[in-house]
Design a protein around this motif. Structure first.
Motif, PDB file in Angstrom:
ATOM      1  N   GLU A   1       0.738  -1.104   0.018  1.00 29.72           N
ATOM      2  CA  GLU A   1       0.050  -0.103  -0.039  1.00 29.72           C
ATOM      3  C   GLU A   1       0.848   1.100  -0.060  1.00 29.72           C
ATOM      4  O   GLU A   1       0.723   2.317  -0.705  1.00 29.72           O
ATOM      5  CB  GLU A   1      -0.802  -0.096   1.279  1.00 29.72           C
ATOM      6  CG  GLU A   1      -2.000   0.652   0.957  1.00 29.72           C
ATOM      7  CD  GLU A   1      -3.135   0.084   0.250  1.00 29.72           C
ATOM      8  OE1 GLU A   1      -3.635   0.701  -0.702  1.00 29.72           O
ATOM      9  OE2 GLU A   1      -3.702  -1.008   0.496  1.00 29.72           O
ATOM     10  N   LYS A  26       1.152   3.984  -3.006  1.00 31.28           N
ATOM     11  CA  LYS A  26       0.441   5.222  -2.959  1.00 31.28           C
ATOM     12  C   LYS A  26       1.988   6.338  -3.254  1.00 31.28           C
ATOM     13  O   LYS A  26       1.632   7.296  -3.995  1.00 31.28           O
ATOM     14  CB  LYS A  26       0.355   5.446  -1.235  1.00 31.28           C
ATOM     15  CG  LYS A  26      -0.908   5.389  -1.131  1.00 31.28           C
ATOM     16  CD  LYS A  26      -1.580   6.160   0.178  1.00 31.28           C
ATOM     17  CE  LYS A  26      -2.970   5.469   0.490  1.00 31.28           C
ATOM     18  NZ  LYS A  26      -2.836   4.550   1.880  1.00 31.28           N
ATOM     19  N   HIS A  43       2.032   6.344  -6.821  1.00 32.18           N
ATOM     20  CA  HIS A  43       1.127   7.138  -7.627  1.00 32.18           C
ATOM     21  C   HIS A  43       1.500   8.636  -7.648  1.00 32.18           C
ATOM     22  O   HIS A  43       1.503   9.332  -8.626  1.00 32.18           O
ATOM     23  CB  HIS A  43      -0.406   6.830  -6.917  1.00 32.18           C
ATOM     24  CG  HIS A  43      -1.007   5.768  -7.601  1.00 32.18           C
ATOM     25  ND1 HIS A  43      -1.326   5.878  -8.905  1.00 32.18           N
ATOM     26  CD2 HIS A  43      -1.595   4.542  -7.194  1.00 32.18           C
ATOM     27  CE1 HIS A  43      -2.038   4.821  -9.223  1.00 32.18           C
ATOM     28  NE2 HIS A  43      -2.117   3.894  -8.177  1.00 32.18           N
ATOM     29  N   LYS A  44       1.893   9.070  -6.370  1.00 26.54           N
ATOM     30  CA  LYS A  44       2.170  10.549  -6.108  1.00 26.54           C
ATOM     31  C   LYS A  44       3.410  10.819  -7.035  1.00 26.54           C
ATOM     32  O   LYS A  44       3.284  11.765  -7.797  1.00 26.54           O
ATOM     33  CB  LYS A  44       2.502  10.695  -4.699  1.00 26.54           C
ATOM     34  CG  LYS A  44       2.426  12.071  -4.392  1.00 26.54           C
ATOM     35  CD  LYS A  44       2.596  12.006  -2.653  1.00 26.54           C
ATOM     36  CE  LYS A  44       3.492  13.103  -2.354  1.00 26.54           C
ATOM     37  NZ  LYS A  44       4.134  12.704  -0.929  1.00 26.54           N
TER      38      LYS A  44
END
Lengths: 582, 102
Positions: free
Chosen positions: A242, A246, A249-250
């Motif tokens: 996770e 995350k 993605h950022k």
């Protein structure tokens, strides 16, 4: 938690609820029900169960009448099983305690038992697992009625798990809702794998039997980078994925700004960053991410699933589409057919069974035995070279004689085209892949014969260490950072430098950020990676200086084991750009 | 409940072991009695009315099983059930293959 290993066919990581497609295409959603509806749900289960019992009794009568009582007895067992007090109690408690919808409770409980039976794998008991799956279906049929859920009507994002997906099923997947898929069947060159590239969703194929271990709605991680599917991940695994996802993605959204910036190190050394593609339309994926061109155009898809070999016109059409997308200035390296004989059975020439296909008749070896096919592709590549910066590359060359043979045939084809007055680039650059250890060892000889090298690390690692990474028992031997592999790469780079030809790396190693510093430090100035990986590799290139990369490499090369080198590289890459290391 | 549970210990004589057909017969019969039916294999106990649990015993020929019945009709039940457990099965009649479609 269970980890399944397969063949990664599109990179990226997705965590999401499973949508299991069994052979009948039932979808078992993990739905929760409101607490005040629990008793109504229990009642719905009882009705579904009663309907399934009636169905089984009906079957018993019909079969007994038609075939005799002893056949009908099978359904007696089904009737008994459907009414089994233990099973019933487990399902009802699952609905009450977890708030699961009846379908999901049935699926979970029955699959749990079926797995137990499979484990007991002794004769008649093991085969009873199949009966349980049958009964599960019978109950689900009655619970779901005709509300079979369609892939086209998804409204929440899912991960599709299936035995196999037909090309049309794969094509129907909506990438907005299907965030990844994984299949039991298939290999790197299967249609399903090829479609994954077109959809740009993480995908793993060839996982072997695993669907019996999952129920729809179970949380699943598809790791398209490593070729893993993790069923029911534990909290720790889930959290680490996770976090990685995350930050990725950022990080990725920041990467789009990199598009217009050159792949240049901090001290101003320009690196050619190219894309690997399979389909013509992926040339757009490369450009969207600011690639300098296409460093590896795999042409296998042209040969797959056809009743006959592709024609020259079909080849040319595909190549011209890539050139149109890239424009005449950007290079495209077209690799000639790289398939094993097993993947390449045509009606006229069915495949012979090979005991050791990876050491068998494949790739350029196959082409040299099938000159009409080889020449057809060469003609198309040459004709395409009139329209753009086309380069030709031969895969799996293992000896100088083979390379010379390829060049001789190419010269023949050129003469034919000349005689026909067909235009082509007379200086068409010729390259060879270095993916067999013998070619790496003899690189200085080969360098005198070609305009460029491209190191195919996947095969080079596999052949050097004699380890198949899809075989879990030896997969740990497969390490691109093994000192033996690195020594071969250095020899190839040195040979290329000495002869003044370019050298590229196009295996998966080049798209893995962990190895970027090392590759730069070993002297590579050209990398060809999956379009998806272009931005992060570019970001990494722009974050280091060559001097820094060389220092890291010197230290890495002093380490004695592949494992130490891997750990060291991961650490160093994390220091420079923490976001890219998973 | 009149009195304690009744028990009988028998040896599985069916050459195919205690599965499928004998389990079906046993569970079907057990389901007709009001009281609890328990089958023991060593110190493992399962619900005798559950074919699912009975299958998990994986009792081959020669295994000793104990049937235990409680409740008002225990006396009649325990003998009948023990008889099914000990039954050698119908000779010369293997389990039928699954019927073909049709």
């Amino acid at each position: 938690m269970e980890i399944k290993r397969g063949t990664p066919v599109f990179p990226g990581v997705t965590i999401g609820p499973a949508l299991v497609l069994d052979t009948e295409g039932y979808r078992i959603p993990q739905r929760f029900i409101a607490s005040e509806q629990v008793e109504a749900e229990v009642e719905r289960f009882r009705q579904g169960q009663a309907a399934a019992v009636l169905e089984a009794e009906d079957n018993r009568r019909t079969v007994s009448d038609k075939l005799g009582g002893q056949y009908g007895a099978i359904f007696t067992f089904h009737v008994l099983f459907l009414q089994d007090p233990t099973l019933q109690q487990e399902i009802i408690s699952a609905i009450r305690e977890h708030g699961w919808a009846a379908e999901y409770a049935v699926s979970r409980v029955m699959r749990g038992h079926a797995k137990d039976f499979e484990r007991v794998a002794q004769g008649p008991f093991a085969s009873r697992a199949a009966d349980l799956f049958d009964l599960e279906k019978a109950m689900l049929r009655n619970l779901l009625g005709h509300r079979r859920e369609q892939l086209q009507h998804l409204n929440v994002p899912v991960v599709v798990l299936a035995h196999d997906l037909t090309p049309s099923e794969t094509a129907a997947l909506d990438p907005a809702m299907v965030h990844a898929f994984a299949t039991e069947a298939g290999g790197r060159t299967s249609h399903t794998a090829i479609m994954a590239g077109a959809l740009e969703i993480p995908a793993v194929v060839g996982l072997g039997k695993f669907l019996t271990d999952v129920s729809g709605g179970d949380l699943v991680i598809v790791d398209g980078n490593r070729g893993l599917v993790i069923l029911d991940p534990d909290d720790e695994t889930r959290a680490s994925y996770e976090v990685a996802r995350k930050s990725f993605h950022k990080f990725e959204s920041g990467l789009t700004q990199l598009r217009e910036l050159p792949a240049q190190t901090r001290d101003g050394v320009r690196i050619a960053l190219l894309g690997n593609i399979e389909f013509p339309h992926e040339a757009d994926h490369c450009l969207e991410r600011g690639a300098d061109g296409v460093g590896l155009y795999r042409t296998e898809f042209l040969y797959l699933g056809l009743q006959s070999d592709p024609t020259e016109a079909e080849h040319l059409d595909a190549y011209l589409r890539v050139i149109r997308a890239l424009g005449p200035q950007r290079p495209v390296v077209i690799r000639t057919l790289d398939l094993g004989a097993d993947k390449f059975a045509t009606p006229s020439e069915p495949a012979n069974h090979e005991r050791n296909p990876f050491l068998g008749l494949r790739s350029v070896r196959l082409c040299l035995k099938n000159l009409p096919l080889f020449k057809t592709q060469m003609r198309a590549i040459l004709r395409a070279s009139a329209a753009g910066d086309v380069r030709i590359m031969f895969p799996m060359v293992s000896t100088l004689a083979e390379l010379r043979e390829c060049k001789r045939i190419l010269a023949e084809v050129k003469r034919d085209l000349d005689a026909e007055g067909v235009p082509f680039n007379r200086q068409l650059p010729i390259g060879t892949m270095i993916e067999v250890p013998s070619a790496a060892i003899m690189a200085s000889q080969l360098a005198r014969e070609v305009d460029f090298f491209s190191i195919g690390t996947n095969d080079l690692v596999q052949y050097t260490l004699a380890a198949d990474r899809t075989n879990e028992h030896v997969a740990s031997l497969y390490n691109p950072a093994d000192p033996a592999v690195l020594q071969l790469i250095r020899m190839v780079v040195a040979a290329a430098e000495q002869q003044g030809i370019t050298v590229n790396v196009c295996g998966e190693m080049s798209g893995e950020p962990m190895y970027t510093l090392l590759l730069l430090g070993m002297g590579l100035r050209q990398l060809s990676v999956t379009p998806h990986n272009i931005p992060e590799i570019k970001k990494l290139i722009r974050s280091v200086s060559v001097e820094e990369a060389e220092a890291v490499t010197d230290e890495a090369l002093r380490l004695e084991t592949g494992r130490d080198i891997t750990n060291f590289l991961r650490e160093q890459t994390r220091r420079i750009l923490p976001e890219v290391v998973g | 409940m009149n009195g304690g549970p009744l028990r009988r210990t028998v040896t599985v004589t069916n050459p195919m072991g205690f599965h499928f057909r004998p389990i079906a017969a046993f569970a079907q019969l057990a389901g007709r009695f009001q009281g609890n039916v328990t089958v023991w294999k060593g110190d493992r106990r399962v619900n005798g009315k559950s074919p699912l649990e009975l299958m998990t015993l994986a009792a081959e020929q020669g295994t000793e099983l104990t049937v235990e019945v409680s409740g008002p009709d225990a006396a009649g039940a325990v003998d009948a059930l023990a008889e099914v457990l000990a039954s050698p099965g119908q000779e010369d009649e293997p389990e039928p293959p699954l019927p073909l479609k049709g």
